[in-house]
Enzyme design. Structure first.
Site: not given
Length: 164
Positions: A47-49
């Protein structure tokens, strides 16, 4: 937990300087500036990337046009990981990477989370905040780690005009 209207506590981050890892204080990052700060539980996580970082990379110009002086990302990762992640996501040169390797900043603002059950240990909750001269003007914290809606660049951009 830190709240809107609170001043950020004294803490140190690590940034990548020309000669390698360099300490940088909260005051050095935020004093006299309007900063969009977002935090991720971990660099290179899905999700972060795939969602959180790209939203901020894609809205750098919009944030700056709205009067934001700097965009910064923090995570409980070391500066070597964050520096490479910035290169891999197109954030290098656009978003300042603030390594909170031991989670001291996350703990100081009450936004740390224990993700040991997922093999990740102590991390930062996912959030976005607008900080004006060290004071929190907007704070959007996600209720659960994998979601990046409240803390998205889109949401923060929509709130800036009302908070400055």
């Amino acid at each position: 937990m830190i709240n809107v209207g609170d001043k950020l506590p004294d803490a140190k981050f690590t940034v990548m300087g020309p000669d390698g890892p360099t300490p940088k204080t909260v005051a050095e990052v935020f004093a006299g500036k309007k900063v969009a700060l977002f935090a991720v539980p971990g660099a290179y996580t899905p999700t972060c990337s795939n969602k959180h970082m790209p939203g901020f990379v894609n809205r750098v110009d919009e944030l700056k046009a709205k009067g934001i002086d700097a965009i910064a990302c923090t995570a409980v990762n070391d500066i070597f990981v964050l520096t490479n992640w910035a290169k891999d996501t197109g954030a290098a040169g656009k978003i300042e990477m603030l390594a909170d390797g031991s989670g001291d900043f996350a703990k100081a603002i009450g936004l740390d989370i224990d993700l040991s059950g997922f093999g990740l240990g102590l991390r930062s909750k996912r959030y976005a905040m607008l900080v004006d001269d060290g004071v929190v003007n907007v704070l959007n914290v996600e209720d659960s780690p994998p979601v990046a809606e409240k803390s998205s660049a889109e949401t923060l951009c929509s709130m800036i005009d009302r908070s400055l």
